[in-house]
Design a protein around this motif. Structure first.
Motif, PDB file in Angstrom:
ATOM      1  N   ASP A 198       0.075 -13.217 -10.534  1.00  0.00           N
ATOM      2  CA  ASP A 198       0.084 -14.683 -10.675  1.00  0.00           C
ATOM      3  C   ASP A 198      -0.868 -15.094 -11.794  1.00  0.00           C
ATOM      4  OD1 ASP A 198       0.524 -17.433 -10.033  1.00  0.00           O
ATOM      5  OD2 ASP A 198      -1.417 -17.424  -9.018  1.00  0.00           O
ATOM      6  N   ARG A 254       8.446 -11.219 -14.936  1.00  0.00           N
ATOM      7  CA  ARG A 254       7.999 -12.285 -15.832  1.00  0.00           C
ATOM      8  C   ARG A 254       7.905 -11.761 -17.273  1.00  0.00           C
ATOM      9  NH1 ARG A 254       3.995 -16.120 -12.097  1.00  0.00           N
ATOM     10  NH2 ARG A 254       5.768 -16.901 -10.898  1.00  0.00           N
ATOM     11  N   ASP A 293      -0.090 -16.585 -16.169  1.00  0.00           N
ATOM     12  CA  ASP A 293      -0.470 -17.847 -16.827  1.00  0.00           C
ATOM     13  C   ASP A 293      -1.143 -17.533 -18.166  1.00  0.00           C
ATOM     14  OD1 ASP A 293       0.478 -19.365 -14.632  1.00  0.00           O
ATOM     15  OD2 ASP A 293      -1.187 -20.781 -14.793  1.00  0.00           O
TER      16      ASP A 293
HETATM   17 MN    MN Z   1       1.283 -19.128 -10.829  1.00  0.00          MN
END
Ligand code: MN
Ligand code: NAD
Ligand code: IPM
Length: 356
Positions: A249, A102, A253
Motif C-alpha cells: 500500500d 500495481r 503511493d
Molecule cells: Mn493506498
C-alpha cells in the motif's frame, strides 16, 4: 460474436463518482463487447439506509460477473470507514483476490518529479499481497479511554498466503514483458525481516524455496526502507517487486509519484480464474471531489487493464495508446500539466480511441 463480458461498476465515493463514468465512456468508445451493471454502494447509500454491501453481494459478483470496476471508497461523513472496510476490503478478502497488481509506468518524462528520468527508466510492477497482513482486522483495545489503554493489531502471514503471492511474482515474469518488449527477469521481495523476524522470517523462507524453482529468474531481496530509497534514486533497476499488504500500500503511493501522481496509477485485484476487481490506486480525494478537476487517467488505464484481463487485448492497447497521446499533447487535467477538466480530458481520450 463472442458473448459480452459482464462488468459490475461501483463508482463509490468522492471523485470515484466523476472518474468512473468517464472511464466507462472510454470503454464504450473502444466498442468492447461488455454489459455494465451499476451498483450504488458507498457512503451515500450507507448513510441513507445503513447498507454497505447487501447480503450475498459477493456471491452474486462471483457468480454473475466477469469483472468488477470500482472507483474509490472513503468519505469524511463515515469516520469509522466501516463501509470501505466492508465494500473494498470485503471484495479483496471474501472473494480472495490475493494479488494486487500495481504497474508503475512513466508515460512522459515531463510527469516525473525526478531529474533526467525517461519513460524507459520507470517500468516496474508492484505485486502486493492482498488478503492478509495487518489488514486482517485481528486485534483489540483494552482499557480504552483510560491512561492505561492498550491497542493491539496483529500481522497475520500464512504459509499459503505468502507462497501464492511469491509464486504469482515469478509466474508474472514468465507471462509479461516490459513496455519495450524485453522480458521481465527479476523478482525483488521487500520486507523488514531484520525486525519482524517471525512474520517476515516466513517470507524469507518461502521466497528462498520458491525462487529455487525458477532458476532463469533473478531473485533479489531488499528491506522495504532501502527499497524506498532505490525507487527514487534508481527506478530503472526495478522490475517485479513482491511485498506484503501494508508495505505494498505504502510503496505504491510513492511509485505513483514517479508516474505523475495518484491520478495516473492503475491496479487490479486478481485471483486467476475468479472474478477479479479493478480500481485506480487513488482514493476518493474529498477536497477535490465534485469540481471536475480529478484526473481520470488512473481509472482509464485501470479500465484498459481490466479489458486486457478479460481477453480484449486490442481494446486495451487502443486505450493505452490514446492515453499516451493525451499525455504527450497535454490534453490532460491540471495535476499532470494540462488545462482540461475531468470530463473534457476523458472525452479527448474517448474521441482519440474512436478514431483509431
Ligand atoms: Mn493506498
Ligand atoms: P487520495 O488518494 O484520495 O488523495 C491523495 C492526494 O492525491 C490528494 O492530494 C488528492 O487530491 C490527490 N489525488 C488523488 N486522486 C487524484 C486524481 N484522480 N486526480 C488528481 N489528484 C488526485 O488519498 P487520501 O486523501 O489519503 O484518502 C481520501 C479517502 O479515500 C480516505 O477515505 C481513504 O481511506 C480513501 N481511499 C480509498 C481508496 C480506495 O477506495 N481504493 C484508496 C485510497 C484512499
Ligand atoms: C488502497 C487504499 C486502501 C488500502 C484503503 C482505502 C483501505 O489505500 O487501495 O491503496 O489500504 O488498501
Amino acid at each position: 460474436m463472442a458473448s459480452k463480458k459482464r462488468i459490475a461498476v461501483v463508482p463509490g465515493d468522492g471523485i470515484g463518482q466523476e472518474v468512473i463514468p468517464q472511464a466507462v465512456r472510454v470503454i464504450e468508445a473502444t466498442g468492447a463487447p461488455v454489459e455494465l451493471t451499476h451498483f450504488d454502494w458507498g457512503a451515500e447509500r450507507y448513510l441513507r439506509d445503513g447498507v454497505t454491501v447487501p447480503p450475498d453481494a459477493f456471491t452474486i459478483l462471483a457468480r454473475d460477473f466477469d469483472a468488477i470496476f470500482v472507483g474509490a471508497i472513503g468519505d469524511p461523513r463515515v469516520p469509522s470507514n466501516i463501509h470501505a472496510k466492508e465494500i473494498l476490503l470485503g471484495m479483496r478478502f471474501k472473494m480472495d483476490l490475493y494479488a494486487n497488481v500495481r504497474p508503475v509506468r512513466l508515460l512522459d518524462a515531463s510527469l516525473c518529479p525526478l531529474k533526467n528520468v525517461e519513460p524507459k527508466d520507470v517500468d516496474f510492477v508492484v505485486l502486493r499481497e492482498n488478503t492478509e497482513g495487518v489488514y486482517v482486522d485481528v486485534g483489540g483495545c483494552f482499557k480504552q479511554g483510560t491512561p492505561d489503554e492498550v491497542a493491539v493489531q496483529e500481522d497475520v502471514n500464512t504459509r499459503k498466503g505468502v507462497e501464492r503471492i511469491i509464486r504469482y511474482a515469478f509466474e508474472y515474469c514468465n507471462h509479461h514483458t516490459k513496455q519495450d518488449g524485453t522480458p521481465r527477469r527479476r523478482v525483488l521481495m521487500a520486507d523488514k525481516s531484520n525486525v519482524l523476524t517471525y512474520a517476515h522470517g516466513l517470507w524469507q523462507r518461502v521466497f528462498k524455496e520458491v525462487s529455487a524453482e525458477y532458476p532463469q529468474i533473478q531473485a533479489q531481496h531488499m528491506y522495504v526502507d532501502a527499497l524506498c530509497l532505490q525507487m527514487v534514486r534508481d527506478p530503472h533497476s526495478l522490475d517485479v517487486i513482491v511485498t506484503n499488504n501494508m508495505f505494498g500500500d505504502i510503496i505504491t503511493d510513492l511509485a505513483a509519484a514517479l508516474q505523475g501522481g495518484l491520478g495516473m496509477a492503475a491496479s487490479g485485484n486478481i485471483h486467476p480464474g475468479k472474478t477479479s476487481m479493478f480500481e485506480p490506486v487513488h482514493g476518493s480525494a474529498p477536497p477535490i471531489a465534485g469540481k471536475n478537476i480529478a484526473n481520470p487517467i488512473g481509472s482509464i488505464l485501470t479500465a484498459a487493464m481490466m479489458l486486457g484481463h478479460l481477453g480484449m487485448a486490442k481494446e486495451a492497447s487502443k486505450i493505452e495508446e490514446a492515453v499516451l497521446r493525451a499525455v504527450q499533447e497535454k490534453k490532460t487535467t491540471q495535476d499532470v500539466g494540462g488545462k482540461l477538466g475531468t470530463r473534457e480530458a476523458a472525452e479527448w481520450i474517448a474521441n482519440s480511441v474512436g478514431r483509431n
